[in-house]
Design a protein around this motif. Structure first.
Motif, short mmCIF file in Angstrom:
data_model
loop_
_atom_site.label_atom_id
_atom_site.label_comp_id
_atom_site.label_asym_id
_atom_site.label_seq_id
_atom_site.Cartn_x
_atom_site.Cartn_y
_atom_site.Cartn_z
N SER A 28 0.87 9.87 -12.94
CA SER A 28 0.61 9.30 -14.26
C SER A 28 1.43 8.03 -14.46
O SER A 28 0.95 7.08 -15.08
CB SER A 28 0.85 10.31 -15.37
OG SER A 28 2.12 10.84 -15.29
N ALA A 29 2.67 8.01 -13.94
CA ALA A 29 3.44 6.77 -14.05
C ALA A 29 2.81 5.67 -13.20
O ALA A 29 2.77 4.50 -13.59
CB ALA A 29 4.88 7.01 -13.61
N ALA A 30 2.28 6.05 -12.04
CA ALA A 30 1.63 5.07 -11.18
C ALA A 30 0.42 4.47 -11.89
O ALA A 30 0.20 3.25 -11.88
CB ALA A 30 1.21 5.71 -9.86
N GLY A 31 -0.37 5.33 -12.53
CA GLY A 31 -1.55 4.85 -13.25
C GLY A 31 -1.16 3.96 -14.42
O GLY A 31 -1.77 2.92 -14.67
N THR A 32 -0.11 4.35 -15.14
CA THR A 32 0.34 3.56 -16.28
C THR A 32 0.83 2.19 -15.83
O THR A 32 0.72 1.21 -16.55
CB THR A 32 1.45 4.31 -17.04
OG1 THR A 32 0.96 5.59 -17.41
CG2 THR A 32 1.88 3.57 -18.29
N ALA A 33 1.38 2.13 -14.60
CA ALA A 33 1.87 0.86 -14.09
C ALA A 33 0.74 0.02 -13.49
O ALA A 33 1.00 -1.01 -12.90
CB ALA A 33 2.95 1.11 -13.04
N GLY A 34 -0.49 0.48 -13.62
CA GLY A 34 -1.61 -0.32 -13.19
C GLY A 34 -2.15 0.00 -11.82
O GLY A 34 -3.09 -0.63 -11.36
N MET A 35 -1.52 0.95 -11.13
CA MET A 35 -2.02 1.29 -9.80
C MET A 35 -3.31 2.09 -9.95
O MET A 35 -3.46 2.87 -10.89
CB MET A 35 -1.00 2.12 -9.03
CG MET A 35 0.26 1.35 -8.73
SD MET A 35 1.51 2.44 -8.05
CE MET A 35 3.00 1.60 -8.56
N ILE A 58 0.85 -1.20 0.00
CA ILE A 58 0.00 0.00 0.00
C ILE A 58 0.88 1.25 0.00
O ILE A 58 0.64 2.20 -0.74
CB ILE A 58 -0.93 -0.01 1.24
CG1 ILE A 58 -1.88 -1.19 1.16
CG2 ILE A 58 -1.71 1.29 1.33
CD1 ILE A 58 -2.70 -1.40 2.42
N ALA A 66 4.61 10.61 -5.99
CA ALA A 66 5.77 11.07 -6.75
C ALA A 66 5.42 11.31 -8.22
O ALA A 66 5.94 12.24 -8.84
CB ALA A 66 6.90 10.06 -6.64
N ASN A 67 4.59 10.47 -8.79
CA ASN A 67 4.29 10.60 -10.21
C ASN A 67 2.99 9.85 -10.52
O ASN A 67 3.01 8.68 -10.90
CB ASN A 67 5.45 10.03 -11.03
CG ASN A 67 5.26 10.25 -12.52
OD1 ASN A 67 4.17 10.54 -12.99
ND2 ASN A 67 6.34 10.11 -13.27
N PHE A 72 3.90 1.49 -1.07
CA PHE A 72 4.55 1.60 -2.37
C PHE A 72 3.65 2.39 -3.32
O PHE A 72 4.10 3.33 -3.99
CB PHE A 72 4.80 0.19 -2.92
CG PHE A 72 5.70 0.14 -4.12
CD1 PHE A 72 7.05 -0.15 -3.97
CD2 PHE A 72 5.21 0.37 -5.40
CE1 PHE A 72 7.89 -0.21 -5.08
CE2 PHE A 72 6.06 0.31 -6.51
CZ PHE A 72 7.39 0.02 -6.34
N ALA A 73 2.37 2.02 -3.32
CA ALA A 73 1.42 2.72 -4.19
C ALA A 73 1.25 4.17 -3.74
O ALA A 73 1.19 5.08 -4.58
CB ALA A 73 0.07 2.00 -4.18
N ARG A 82 3.42 6.09 -2.21
CA ARG A 82 4.58 6.89 -2.60
C ARG A 82 4.62 7.10 -4.11
O ARG A 82 4.99 8.17 -4.59
CB ARG A 82 5.86 6.20 -2.13
CG ARG A 82 6.05 6.28 -0.62
CD ARG A 82 7.37 5.71 -0.18
NE ARG A 82 7.43 4.26 -0.33
CZ ARG A 82 8.33 3.62 -1.06
NH1 ARG A 82 9.28 4.28 -1.68
NH2 ARG A 82 8.31 2.31 -1.13
N ALA A 83 4.24 6.05 -4.88
CA ALA A 83 4.26 6.17 -6.34
C ALA A 83 3.27 7.22 -6.80
O ALA A 83 3.59 8.08 -7.63
CB ALA A 83 3.96 4.82 -6.98
#
Lengths: 393, 532
Positions: free
Chosen positions: A257-264, A245, A254-255, A247-248, A250-251
């Motif tokens: 759009s990158a978090a969303g692209t990684a499936g979060m 949790i 921090a970013n 990890f998500a 912090r992701a």
């Protein structure tokens, strides 16, 4: 040549980055004390008056100033850490600050400015106090249920903000500020109803919370709530650094759009973060409602019970750089200032607001490290040397 | 003849007489913190010459030109114009000294007209003389054969025309020296050819041109002189005839194999099927308009097209990152049209986003964390809610070695990596899973030549493992090197699907919306016309 073992170099890197934080914080604190001393001198007519004769009788002016400042700061130090009783008082003042600071810090790591710790704490204090005075439950269970009620209330109040943000994109700063007003209004209104108002009283005050629902006192003002706060800090540290949790969180912070692209799921993470942050702020409110005061019993619920805890939390989180350990230390520092401030007021007749000014100055200087580095040339030189020799240090 | 001439440090007597005309950068040094972006760089820009500044991303080309243009102040060295030492505190002073710059990202105000943009920054007095501004635009565009409507709004113009406006702006200042910073990145092949002609005309007029690029073909086509920068230093100068392989070697510092040996594709069963797919952008405009195609396992389908023709949105829709208005996407038979990225990733979708820094990478996260960004919550990296830091670290160390990610420690922040190494992290993250489909957008953008070679090989290897690969690229070199089939997109629609050996000319016309048959006919007619 130093070894190239990554673990040693990691440790060194960590130490170096922390060392900078520490020196800046320490310098900020010293600078705040200096400015505070000047204010103290200027604010006391008797002392300030002597400065009219600064050139004819410098000893008089400086002596008076020194007496004033040293007495005040000695009292401050004494009241904060001068005795076991002082330490206990500091811990009691620090506990809610730590909890609320965690609420702001955690949200900040997810990229959210939680200005709503105040409202979340108010709601939680209402729920905890209500369970405390209205539900007759056996000891231990009573305390646990009251604490849980507070956590749930705070979590819900924070969760609403997260849900609004995730669903509609409503900015959390505006929503949390408004939710603070609503919470304050709700408390004021509740205290006029028979549900919350103490029978036989016309003023807005609740019945007393019995000892069965209070945090047990351990020594002096030190009570179980302080260790609950430390446990909360530990839990947040685990959550952020060691859990999926976190990890998500912090992701997303921090970013996104990158978090969303990684499936979060950015929206769900926002909601979870605000629920947990709300529960942490709620724990601060619970501390206010269930923590024993000087006379051993919790202060009954009033409009001012939680004070400005939610706003102090922002400064605590800022000073602690949104890291759990930092927040604990910052909470202890401000707790000490608050406990020592009382002593300073009674011994040196310094207004209590001076400690607030000191807190504000510390944060101001910490927030502007460049300013501190300029004001303290030593630091600048030192830092330059560290970075020059950093390669082979 | 074609051997690169090694660069010697200038002998003292060479730099002494500066009587001649021209622009010289002498010993320019620029540092950012401990990072040396330019290290004692000398550069000679002569009127009537096109000087190519070649180098990988991060080699310091743009920094050098920003120093010349007054955007940065050098830490050492000097700028000499016609024998006089000059200092530029800001671009205004550089412009006054006759230096113009065509930026990579145009410095134009979108909602202003062409004429308004022309007088931007040098409004004389309080009253804006629009008539004079328009007249200037017309005069300049006629003189340099750069047709532009002075009343058109910038936002309505195609990118190629916007670039013309940038060039005209520089010419309106009567710039003697013109810097083109990666001007071809956003252009179609035809537009690139046109730009080349414009640059040659400007040169023939006696202006000095600096052409910054990392595309070797363009350098060979147009340069009068070539200077190669690597890691902030000049590593060599080359003659115009130098071969691409030699230029690449100079740029990278070692021999580079630009061609990819790949076997013929052995397509298996269809793994990705897209049917009548329609997607809108955030503003609600239809940007992918009823597209359909199939990709089999073991083949690479390249989606070619000029930037902004719907490719990015198509890729995002395949991942599930933007809502699909209508149509269907099937992955190994399963409908994923409305699946979230989490589901498509779990179903075997590998995704390399177009904008790595923005969508594919978290700079403040460690390299190890970046390598598990889309499966941190699955075994072996997590047990329940708890992360297994050891497993994450081991995984990262293994991938660092396999993908040659250059870093001393996988616990360093991602932001410490160069562009090429960051892209290796992204690709390693995707390829270390079992994939059904790999969607890679601009996988080598901003990546140095050495890393491109590696990334291309890995993509081909993934194809050979039976993965269906969709590669979105605006670089024709990349399309030619990797594609088994090429799908050309224009304004959200498929212009055609053609074999990879289709000529550049035809592909270029298709990228401008001309149908394949028409493009072939035109190109044949042109060929015959030349033959007569």
């Amino acid at each position: 040549m130093a070894g190239t073992d990554p673990r040693t170099s990691r440790l060194r890197e960590w130490a170096r980055s922390r060392w900078r934080d520490w020196t800046i914080t320490l310098a900020a604190f010293v600078l705040a004390l200096i400015v505070g001393a000047i204010l103290m001198i200027a604010a006391d007519p008797a002392v300030a008056g002597n400065f009219a004769y600064l050139f004819t009788a410098p000893g008089l002016a400086l002596g008076a100033a020194w007496t004033k400042v040293s007495t005040a700061y000695a009292a401050l130090l004494n009241g904060a850490i001068g005795s076991p009783a002082a330490l206990a008082a500091t811990s009691a003042a620090a506990a809610p600050l730590i909890c609320a600071g965690l609420a702001v810090g955690l949200a900040f790591r997810a990229g959210l400015f939680n200005i709503g710790a105040q409202g979340q704490a108010i709601l939680a204090s209402m729920a905890a106090a209500y369970v405390g005075f209205a539900w007759p439950l056996p000891p231990v269970i009573h305390l646990v249920v009251a604490v849980c009620a507070g956590l749930i209330a705070g979590g819900l109040w924070g969760g609403i903000v997260g849900w609004l943000k995730a669903r509609t994109g409503a900015h959390e700063v505006i929503v949390t500020i408004m939710m603070n007003y609503i919470a304050a209004g709700l408390l004021a209104w509740a205290l006029t109803t028979t549900v919350f108002r103490r029978p036989g009283r016309d003023d807005p005050i609740s019945p007393e919370v019995p000892a069965s629902a209070a945090f047990p006192q351990l020594w002096g003002q030190l009570h179980l709530g302080f260790f609950v706060a430390l446990a909360a800090a530990f839990a947040v540290a685990w959550l952020l650094e060691r859990s999926t949790i976190g990890f998500a969180i912090r992701a997303v912070g921090a970013n996104p759009s990158a978090a969303g692209t990684a499936g979060m799921n950015v929206g769900a993470t926002t909601i979870i973060t605000m629920v947990v942050a709300g529960a942490l702020a709620g724990l601060a409110g619970v501390q206010a409602a269930l923590g024993p005061s000087v006379n051993g019993v919790p202060v009954p619920l009033t409009e001012g019970l939680v004070g400005t805890i939610g706003f102090d939390a922002i400064t605590v989180a800022l000073l602690g750089r949104s890291r759990p350990l930092g927040i604990v230390l910052a909470g202890l520092l401000f707790g000490g200032l608050s406990a020592g401030g009382l002593a300073m007021q009674s011994v040196a007749q310094t207004p209590l607001t001076l400690t607030l000014v000191l807190q504000a100055l510390v944060v101001l200087f910490v927030a502007a490290p460049q300013l501190v580095a300029t004001l303290v040339p030593f630091l600048k030189a030192r830092r330059a040397r560290v970075s020059l020799t950093g390669a082979d240090a | 003849m074609t051997r690169p001439v090694p660069h010697d440090p200038p002998a003292p007597e060479v730099s002494a007489p500066d009587r001649g005309s021209g622009l010289r950068l002498k010993g320019i040094t620029k540092t950012f913190g401990s990072f040396v972006a330019n290290d004692a760089v000398d550069l000679d820009i002569r009127p009537g010459e096109i000087h190519c500044l070649l180098g990988e991303n991060g080699a310091g080309k743009s920094t050098l030109m920003n120093v010349l243009y007054g955007l940065y102040q050098p830490d050492g060295g000097e700028i000499v114009i016609d024998g006089a030492v000059r200092h530029f505190a800001d671009p205004k002073q550089a412009m006054a000294a006759g230096i113009g710059m065509v930026h990579q990202h145009f410095m134009l105000v979108d909602v202003f007209t062409v004429a308004e943009n022309m007088i931007l920054g040098r409004e004389p007095g309080l009253v804006v003389d629009m008539k004079a501004a328009k007249a200037t635009v017309r005069a300049l565009s006629a003189r340099y054969n750069l047709p532009v409507d002075p009343d058109a709004l910038i936002e309505d113009l195609p990118v190629g025309v916007q670039q013309r406006v940038e060039i005209l702006k520089a010419l309106a200042n009567d710039a003697k020296y013109l810097i083109f910073d990666e001007p071809t990145a956003v252009l179609t092949p035809q537009e690139i050819d046109e730009l080349m002609v414009v640059m040659q005309n400007l040169r023939d007029e006696g202006r000095g041109i600096v052409f910054i690029t990392h595309k070797l073909r363009e350098v060979r086509a147009i340069a009068d002189r070539i200077t190669v920068l690597r890691r902030g230093r000049i590593v060599g100068q080359a003659k115009p005839g130098t071969s691409e392989a030699e230029l690449a070697q100079l740029m990278v510092g070692r021999a580079v194999d630009l061609s990819i040996d790949k076997e013929h594709a052995a397509p298996g069963a269809v793994r990705l099927a897209v049917d009548e797919l329609t997607v809108a952008n955030a503003a609600g405009a239809i940007v992918v308009d009823g597209i359909g195609f199939e990709v089999a396992g073991g083949e690479i389908l390249c989606i070619a097209g000029v930037q902004g023709n719907g490719q990015s949105e198509l890729a995002d829709a395949l991942l599930g990152n933007v809502p699909v208005l209508s149509g269907r996407i099937r992955l190994d038979g399963a409908d994923i049209s409305h699946a979230t990225p989490k589901r498509t990733i779990a179903a075997g979708m590998g995704f390399v986003p177009e904008d790595r820094q923005h969508d594919g990478f978290i700079g403040s996260f460690t390299i190890a964390e970046n390598l598990v960004l889309n499966r941190y919550d699955t075994a072996p990296f997590a047990r329940g809610l708890s992360l297994d830091l050891k497993a994450i670290d081991d995984h990262a160390v293994a991938l660092r070695d396999e993908f040659d990610i250059r870093t001393p420690d996988v616990q360093n922040p991602g932001s410490s990596l160069s562009g090429g190494n960051a892209q290796k992290v992204v690709l390693a993250r995707e390829l270390s899973r079992d994939l059904s489909v790999l969607v890679a957008s601009q996988p080598t953008r901003g990546v140095d030549v050495g890393a491109i070679e590696f990334l291309h090989r890995r993509i081909v290897a993934e194809r050979d493992r039976g993965t269906a690969v969709v590669l979105v690229s605006t670089e024709l070199e990349e399309v030619e090197a990797l594609a088994d089939r090429v799908l050309v997109m224009y304004r959200g629609k498929v212009v055609g699907i053609v074999p990879p050996d289709t000529s550049r000319e035809v592909l270029g016309m298709m990228m401008a919306g001309v149908s394949h048959d028409e493009a072939v006919a035109v190109s044949r007619a042109a060929g015959e016309g030349q033959g007569e």
